[in-house]
Design a protein around this motif. Structure first.
Motif, short mmCIF file in Angstrom:
data_model
loop_
_atom_site.label_atom_id
_atom_site.label_comp_id
_atom_site.label_asym_id
_atom_site.label_seq_id
_atom_site.Cartn_x
_atom_site.Cartn_y
_atom_site.Cartn_z
N GLU A 13 0.82 -1.21 0.00
CA GLU A 13 0.00 0.00 0.00
C GLU A 13 0.85 1.26 0.00
OE1 GLU A 13 -3.67 2.04 2.53
OE2 GLU A 13 -2.91 0.05 3.07
N MET A 14 1.98 1.24 0.75
CA MET A 14 2.89 2.38 0.76
C MET A 14 3.53 2.58 -0.60
SD MET A 14 4.74 1.94 4.49
CE MET A 14 5.91 3.24 4.15
N ALA A 15 3.84 1.48 -1.29
CA ALA A 15 4.44 1.59 -2.63
C ALA A 15 3.44 2.16 -3.63
CB ALA A 15 4.93 0.22 -3.09
N ARG A 16 2.14 1.86 -3.45
CA ARG A 16 1.12 2.37 -4.37
C ARG A 16 0.77 3.83 -4.11
NH1 ARG A 16 -1.51 -2.53 -2.95
NH2 ARG A 16 -2.93 -1.32 -1.64
N THR A 17 0.96 4.28 -2.87
CA THR A 17 0.52 5.63 -2.49
C THR A 17 1.50 6.68 -3.01
OG1 THR A 17 -0.46 4.71 -0.48
CG2 THR A 17 -0.17 7.10 -0.57
N GLN A 18 0.97 7.69 -3.65
CA GLN A 18 1.80 8.78 -4.15
C GLN A 18 2.21 9.70 -2.99
OE1 GLN A 18 -0.10 11.07 -7.16
NE2 GLN A 18 1.77 12.13 -7.79
N LYS A 19 3.46 10.13 -2.97
CA LYS A 19 3.96 10.96 -1.89
C LYS A 19 3.75 12.44 -2.20
CE LYS A 19 7.49 7.63 -0.45
NZ LYS A 19 8.93 7.39 -0.21
N ASN A 20 2.92 13.08 -1.40
CA ASN A 20 2.72 14.53 -1.48
C ASN A 20 2.14 15.00 -0.15
OD1 ASN A 20 -0.19 14.05 -1.62
ND2 ASN A 20 0.15 13.52 -3.78
N LYS A 21 1.84 16.29 -0.05
CA LYS A 21 1.34 16.84 1.21
C LYS A 21 -0.01 16.25 1.60
CE LYS A 21 3.75 21.28 0.98
NZ LYS A 21 3.59 22.75 0.95
N ALA A 22 -0.82 15.91 0.61
CA ALA A 22 -2.16 15.40 0.90
C ALA A 22 -2.11 13.99 1.49
CB ALA A 22 -3.02 15.41 -0.36
N THR A 23 -1.12 13.19 1.07
CA THR A 23 -1.03 11.81 1.55
C THR A 23 -0.04 11.64 2.70
OG1 THR A 23 0.68 11.30 -0.10
CG2 THR A 23 -1.62 10.93 -0.73
N ASN A 24 0.55 12.73 3.18
CA ASN A 24 1.57 12.64 4.23
C ASN A 24 1.00 12.05 5.52
OD1 ASN A 24 4.18 12.94 5.10
ND2 ASN A 24 3.89 15.01 5.87
N TYR A 25 -0.20 12.43 5.88
CA TYR A 25 -0.84 11.92 7.09
C TYR A 25 -1.09 10.42 6.97
CZ TYR A 25 -4.46 11.25 10.66
OH TYR A 25 -5.18 10.78 11.73
N HIS A 26 -1.58 9.98 5.80
CA HIS A 26 -1.87 8.56 5.57
C HIS A 26 -0.58 7.74 5.60
CE1 HIS A 26 -3.80 4.95 4.15
NE2 HIS A 26 -3.06 4.93 3.05
N LEU A 27 0.48 8.24 4.95
CA LEU A 27 1.76 7.52 4.95
C LEU A 27 2.36 7.43 6.35
CD1 LEU A 27 3.42 8.88 1.68
CD2 LEU A 27 2.71 6.54 2.12
N GLY A 28 2.22 8.49 7.12
CA GLY A 28 2.72 8.46 8.50
C GLY A 28 2.04 7.41 9.34
#
Length: 419
Positions: A13-28
């Motif tokens: 899921e982390m590999a699929r998720t695009q890294k930007n300000k909007a997804t920073n909370y989800h990745l954390g």
């Protein structure tokens, strides 16, 4: 679903998720869950099972510092240890020649450094493959890590990246410093989050992200103060609290098997040194000075201090070696290293050398010493000791110890006479 399946699912899921300000909370949040699952996996594998104790891995700590040799099988670790320490270790052309931990002592600049030749590890060692857990446990207890790599195989196999990932998985951070963050759990009061600098790497709402990560670890009340701009990974490390930070250098062995262009590329890698144990490139004998020993000395942060008595020349034959990693390089550390009684009776120190503004400089216990400084410790006089508020208790303690020793000797003598 098992722990390994959950870990793989989160990594996907982390590999699929695009890294930007909007997804920073989800990745954390995902990183916090991943770190928690990895800890659970390590505890689960370490707590049970019928494997029994690991033979040869309980090595007594000797010398002024400890270095662990880590690498894949058949990269030349045993031959390298023999060149550094003179210890005879079995070396052969086949893999997994070394099956246990073999210690040796490297003598360099008056210091004694313990070098541990560990069995080769493979990918997946963090999860127990190939006795990897025992090897990594030794690495956690070492003062520094020397990763030995095969220069001929590095270009295709990415051994350096694999080993770094294995060590990072079990909470070993290489060539990093602990983040300047204060974290304290409480019984009540909720989460209080504050920072003295702008936090640009935690997204638009750092407090919300920190609170969510704490919830993953069932922490509902805590105080957190950040004094530097930290990342999500650093925040997770602070909250987990079981990370260790180790200096690490890399030695690319067997450079005689690759081209000069490839050697130049490897030599430019950070924290790296190229050489060949067989051809004696950058590696000498046990008593020779060579670039690899100098690099190990630098990463260990060792400092030689020469002591002197009043009215006498300094003792330049046997220095006191202090370690910045263990107890520090202050005058207090020097007193601890020599005698705890010296620290109790300490008055001031006279310092000659690089750390002194003038020679000699009168210093206290918090003075930072430099390499090859000369130090004379001046203790309190009897009159000064009597003014100490703990003087009476100290005298009583010495008296009790003396009378107890005398009484035990008398009792022992009476027991012999009765026989």
């Amino acid at each position: 679903m098992g722990v390994m399946e959950k870990i793989k699912e989160i990594e996907a899921e982390m590999a699929r998720t695009q890294k930007n300000k909007a997804t920073n909370y989800h990745l954390g949040t995902l990183k916090a869950k991943l770190a928690k699952l990895r800890n659970e996996l390590l505890i689960e594998q370490g707590g049970g099972g019928g494997g029994g104790p690991s033979e040869g891995f309980d090595v007594a700590r000797l010398g002024d510092a400890r270095v662990a040799l880590i690498g894949f099988p058949s990269v030349g670790k045993s031959t390298l240890q023999c060149s550094l320490t003179g210890t005879e270790s079995e070396a052969a052309a086949y893999e997994f020649t070394t099956l246990t931990c073999i210690p040796g002592t490297m003598h360099y600049k008056g210091s004694k450094v313990q070098v541990l030749d560990l069995p080769g590890i493979i990918e997946g060692a963090a999860h127990g493959k190939g006795r990897g857990r025992e090897v990594i446990a030794c690495a956690r207890n070492a003062d520094a890590i020397l990763i030995v790599l095969d220069a001929g195989k590095e270009g295709l196999n990415r051994h350096r990246e694999i080993l770094e990932n294995e060590l990072e998985t079990v909470g070993i951070r290489l060539n990093e410093t602990p983040p300047d963050v204060t974290f304290k759990k409480k019984a009540t009061g909720g989460v209080r989050f504050a920072s003295t600098v702008p936090l640009t790497k935690l997204g638009p709402e750092p407090e919300k992200l920190a609170t969510q990560i704490m919830r993953e670890y069932r922490i509902t009340s805590a105080d957190l103060l950040a004094r530097e701009d930290i990342t999500v990974d650093q925040l997770v490390d602070v909250i987990v609290g079981n990370r260790v930070y180790k200096p690490c250098c890399y030695f690319y062995n067997k450079i005689d098997t690759i081209t000069i262009e490839e050697v130049d590329q490897l030599a430019r890698m950070p924290h790296s040194l190229v050489g060949s144990v067989a051809k004696k490139y950058n590696v000498g004998g046990p008593l020779e000075d060579d670039p690899l020993k100098a690099m190990i000395w630098k990463y260990l942060g060792l400092t030689r201090i020469y002591t002197k008595r009043k009215g006498q020349q300094p003792d330049l034959a046997e220095p006191v070696v202090l370690s910045a990693i263990r107890k520090g390089t202050t005058v207090r550390s020097l007193c601890h290293n020599v005698s705890t009684q010296m620290l109790r009776d300490f008055n001031f120190a006279l310092v000659w050398g690089k750390s002194a503004k003038h020679s000699p400089q009168r210093c206290g216990v918090n003075h930072e010493l430099a390499d090859e400084d000369v130090v004379q410790i001046v203790t309190k006089t009897n009159a000064q000791q009597r003014q100490d508020k703990n003087y009476q208790a100290m005298v009583q303690g010495f008296s009790d110890k003396y009378h107890k020793k005398k009484f035990d000797a008398k009792k022992k003598k009476q027991g012999k006479l009765r026989r």
